[in-house]
Design a protein around this motif. Structure first.
Motif, PDB file in Angstrom:
ATOM      1  N   ALA A  13      26.743 -22.787 -23.961  1.00 33.36           N
ATOM      2  CA  ALA A  13      27.825 -23.596 -23.400  1.00 33.36           C
ATOM      3  C   ALA A  13      29.167 -22.898 -23.570  1.00 33.36           C
ATOM      4  O   ALA A  13      30.146 -23.293 -22.949  1.00 33.36           O
ATOM      5  N   MET A  14      29.205 -21.870 -24.409  1.00 32.51           N
ATOM      6  CA  MET A  14      30.446 -21.139 -24.582  1.00 32.51           C
ATOM      7  C   MET A  14      30.909 -20.532 -23.267  1.00 32.51           C
ATOM      8  O   MET A  14      32.084 -20.279 -23.067  1.00 32.51           O
ATOM      9  N   ASP A  42      23.196 -18.708 -21.320  1.00 29.93           N
ATOM     10  CA  ASP A  42      22.522 -18.881 -22.598  1.00 29.93           C
ATOM     11  C   ASP A  42      23.325 -19.714 -23.571  1.00 29.93           C
ATOM     12  O   ASP A  42      22.867 -19.988 -24.687  1.00 29.93           O
ATOM     13  N   ALA A  80      30.374 -21.879 -20.247  1.00 30.91           N
ATOM     14  CA  ALA A  80      30.367 -22.853 -19.168  1.00 30.91           C
ATOM     15  C   ALA A  80      31.714 -22.975 -18.470  1.00 30.91           C
ATOM     16  O   ALA A  80      31.782 -23.054 -17.242  1.00 30.91           O
ATOM     17  N   PRO A 134      13.519 -31.781 -23.208  1.00 40.10           N
ATOM     18  CA  PRO A 134      14.640 -32.715 -23.138  1.00 40.10           C
ATOM     19  C   PRO A 134      15.813 -32.076 -22.412  1.00 40.10           C
ATOM     20  O   PRO A 134      16.016 -30.857 -22.491  1.00 40.10           O
ATOM     21  N   VAL A 177      26.825 -30.032 -15.578  1.00 37.94           N
ATOM     22  CA  VAL A 177      26.331 -29.139 -16.626  1.00 37.94           C
ATOM     23  C   VAL A 177      25.113 -29.791 -17.247  1.00 37.94           C
ATOM     24  O   VAL A 177      25.153 -30.974 -17.601  1.00 37.94           O
ATOM     25  N   VAL A 178      24.038 -29.053 -17.327  1.00 34.14           N
ATOM     26  CA  VAL A 178      22.802 -29.577 -17.904  1.00 34.14           C
ATOM     27  C   VAL A 178      22.454 -28.742 -19.129  1.00 34.14           C
ATOM     28  O   VAL A 178      22.296 -27.521 -19.033  1.00 34.14           O
ATOM     29  N   LEU A 179      22.363 -29.413 -20.256  1.00 32.60           N
ATOM     30  CA  LEU A 179      21.944 -28.739 -21.486  1.00 32.60           C
ATOM     31  C   LEU A 179      20.450 -28.923 -21.671  1.00 32.60           C
ATOM     32  O   LEU A 179      19.926 -30.017 -21.471  1.00 32.60           O
ATOM     33  N   THR A 180      19.784 -27.870 -22.042  1.00 33.71           N
ATOM     34  CA  THR A 180      18.399 -27.953 -22.500  1.00 33.71           C
ATOM     35  C   THR A 180      18.370 -27.279 -23.873  1.00 33.71           C
ATOM     36  O   THR A 180      19.351 -26.650 -24.278  1.00 33.71           O
ATOM     37  N   PRO A 181      17.281 -27.410 -24.596  1.00 29.49           N
ATOM     38  CA  PRO A 181      17.244 -26.737 -25.900  1.00 29.49           C
ATOM     39  C   PRO A 181      17.382 -25.218 -25.793  1.00 29.49           C
ATOM     40  O   PRO A 181      17.744 -24.556 -26.769  1.00 29.49           O
ATOM     41  N   ASP A 182      17.112 -24.665 -24.599  1.00 26.41           N
ATOM     42  CA  ASP A 182      17.063 -23.210 -24.478  1.00 26.41           C
ATOM     43  C   ASP A 182      18.207 -22.608 -23.672  1.00 26.41           C
ATOM     44  O   ASP A 182      18.511 -21.432 -23.836  1.00 26.41           O
ATOM     45  N   ASP A 183      18.772 -23.375 -22.763  1.00 25.49           N
ATOM     46  CA  ASP A 183      19.768 -22.768 -21.889  1.00 25.49           C
ATOM     47  C   ASP A 183      20.770 -23.816 -21.424  1.00 25.49           C
ATOM     48  O   ASP A 183      20.650 -25.005 -21.736  1.00 25.49           O
ATOM     49  N   VAL A 184      21.737 -23.336 -20.696  1.00 21.44           N
ATOM     50  CA  VAL A 184      22.745 -24.210 -20.088  1.00 21.44           C
ATOM     51  C   VAL A 184      22.753 -23.924 -18.593  1.00 21.44           C
ATOM     52  O   VAL A 184      22.884 -22.768 -18.194  1.00 21.44           O
ATOM     53  N   ARG A 185      22.597 -24.954 -17.813  1.00 22.13           N
ATOM     54  CA  ARG A 185      22.570 -24.797 -16.361  1.00 22.13           C
ATOM     55  C   ARG A 185      23.842 -25.382 -15.768  1.00 22.13           C
ATOM     56  O   ARG A 185      24.210 -26.507 -16.098  1.00 22.13           O
ATOM     57  N   CYS A 214      20.049 -32.923 -20.979  1.00 24.34           N
ATOM     58  CA  CYS A 214      21.203 -33.814 -20.945  1.00 24.34           C
ATOM     59  C   CYS A 214      22.182 -33.286 -19.904  1.00 24.34           C
ATOM     60  O   CYS A 214      22.688 -32.173 -20.031  1.00 24.34           O
ATOM     61  N   VAL A 262      33.158 -26.961 -26.639  1.00 21.93           N
ATOM     62  CA  VAL A 262      32.958 -25.680 -27.318  1.00 21.93           C
ATOM     63  C   VAL A 262      33.935 -25.538 -28.481  1.00 21.93           C
ATOM     64  O   VAL A 262      33.592 -25.075 -29.555  1.00 21.93           O
ATOM     65  N   GLU A 296      12.778 -25.007  -9.092  1.00 28.81           N
ATOM     66  CA  GLU A 296      13.110 -26.055 -10.052  1.00 28.81           C
ATOM     67  C   GLU A 296      14.617 -26.213 -10.185  1.00 28.81           C
ATOM     68  O   GLU A 296      15.137 -27.339 -10.258  1.00 28.81           O
ATOM     69  N   TRP A 331      24.227 -34.557 -28.766  1.00 27.19           N
ATOM     70  CA  TRP A 331      22.989 -34.103 -28.134  1.00 27.19           C
ATOM     71  C   TRP A 331      22.599 -32.719 -28.670  1.00 27.19           C
ATOM     72  O   TRP A 331      21.437 -32.488 -29.018  1.00 27.19           O
TER      73      TRP A 331
END
Lengths: 128, 264
Positions: A107-108, A105, A110, B217, A79-87, B219, B27, A46, B256
């Motif tokens: 964005a700090m 875990d 990133a 969701p 950078v992809v934000l999800t409710p649970d993690d940052v990719r 972003c 941040v 994924e 977001w």
């Protein structure tokens, strides 16, 4: 230095990073991964698929040129934000096929992760 | 890898990337802005709790029992399948009988859900197993129907959040397009918005192998030439694709995060 060692080092160096994967965007395949715990192949797939969807030129050239500029170049990082993690995805600038995916875990982390991933990806691509 | 090599990995020779810089400023903007964003879309507590319930329904495709708790105390069990509510069984009471008319059924379900939302001071929802029986009457309500009956949204619970996101970020955008529904909306530069719709139609940012829309969701933000960034936000089948000045990226990310990251 092996690819696995590079990935282990990157994961250890970036706070909050639980997974680093090195993949091929063209093949949409994770070739190596470093993780604190075993990850299902589906999760790795994924990540690589998402990286390819954002950083590969899957859209028509005209649309890419209109949206991404006259050169039609697509971004090399996302950078992809999800409710649970940052990719964090970083694609090699040259071949456009190698990609590093970092699962963090927050964005700090990133900012450092992007820069570190860029450097590690260059080393891997250069065969160091 | 030794400490020196780790430091070497983290070293940022040549300066930070534009996206890295953007995230850095995001941040720095910090969680304060994120909380402000959450507050601006939350509405009254009962409606906010109702939205949470509707969102859980909308993210449930397979037949499942969803148990609603007030902290650890179970309040009710919902029978949900294919993103639709089939039955509502409140603790200690008989299952709510839904009328066969869909609109009337939605009103009855919403009344029950509102009671739950008003009762629970610490609402939690957990999946409590595979639903073996999907309602006796055969009546079911989509989230859109329930949300409309509750006066929350014309399009449904997820649209409520994505539309809230769109409404808050469109002042930043050079151009934007909200796609994935029959009523695409655009704003900003009309020509750019048309191209963004075209980009969306190519499936950009969507996994081609995905058979269903992503449940979570997301972003994505990507730097482009000329100090602009591309924003691709998705929830369910709905997407926002926008081009923003890179300098406004932290604001967009904060909005977001305020809307969605408070989930976690």
């Amino acid at each position: 230095m092996s690819i696995s060692a590079h990935l282990d080092g990157l994961r250890s160096a970036v706070p909050g990073c639980s997974l680093v994967a090195f993949g091929d965007l063209d093949a949409r395949l994770v070739l190596r991964a470093s993780s604190a715990r075993p990850r299902p192949q589906e999760q790795l797939d994924e990540l690589c698929t998402q990286a390819a969807s954002l950083l590969s030129n899957t859209a028509g050239e005209t649309v890419m040129q209109r949206v991404f500029g006259e050169t039609g170049e697509i971004p090399t990082e996302a950078v992809v934000l999800t409710p649970d993690d940052v990719r964090i995805y970083v694609r090699s600038a040259g071949e456009q096929a190698d990609v590093l995916c970092c699962l963090c875990d927050s964005a700090m982390d990133a900012e450092g992760a992007i820069a570190a991933a860029r450097r590690v990806l260059k080393k891997i691509s250069d065969g160091q | 890898m030794g400490q020196a090599e780790m430091a070497d990995v983290l070293e940022t020779s040549g300066g930070l990337s534009r996206l890295g810089d953007l995230v850095h400023r995001f941040v720095l903007a910090g969680s304060e802005a994120a909380h402000d964003g959450a507050g601006s879309c939350g509405g009254d507590p009962v409606s906010a709790a109702l939205r949470v319930i509707l969102r859980e329904i909308d993210e449930t495709v397979l037949p499942r029992y969803l148990t609603v708790y007030d902290s650890d105390r179970p309040l009710a069990r919902l029978v949900v399948s294919n993103r639709r509510l089939f039955a509502l069984e409140c603790e200690g009471n008989a299952a709510i009988e839904a009328p066969s008319d869909p609109s009337a059924a939605a009103r009855v379900f919403v009344q029950g859900l509102r009671n739950l939302a008003a009762t629970a001071s610490a609402l939690r929802i957990r999946t409590s197993g595979r639903a073996s029986e999907i309602g006796h009457s055969g009546v079911s309500c989509s989230v859109g129907h329930l949300a409309a009956a509750a006066g929350l949204s014309e399009n449904g619970g997820d649209a409520d959040r994505l539309d809230a996101f769109v409404d808050q970020v469109k002042p930043f955008c050079h151009g934007w397009a909200r796609c994935g529904t029959q009523d695409n909306r655009t704003g900003g530069d009309a020509e750019l918005a048309d191209y963004l719709i075209g980009l969306s139609e190519t499936g950009y940012g969507l996994a081609k192998s995905a058979r269903v829309a992503p449940a979570r969701p997301e972003c994505a933000i990507l730097p482009l030439p000329e100090d602009v960034s591309l924003v691709v936000a998705a929830e369910g089948r709905r997407r926002l694709i926008a081009v923003i000045p890179t300098e406004t990226g932290p604001d967009v990310l904060s909005v977001w995060a305020g809307i969605y990251r408070s989930d976690s």
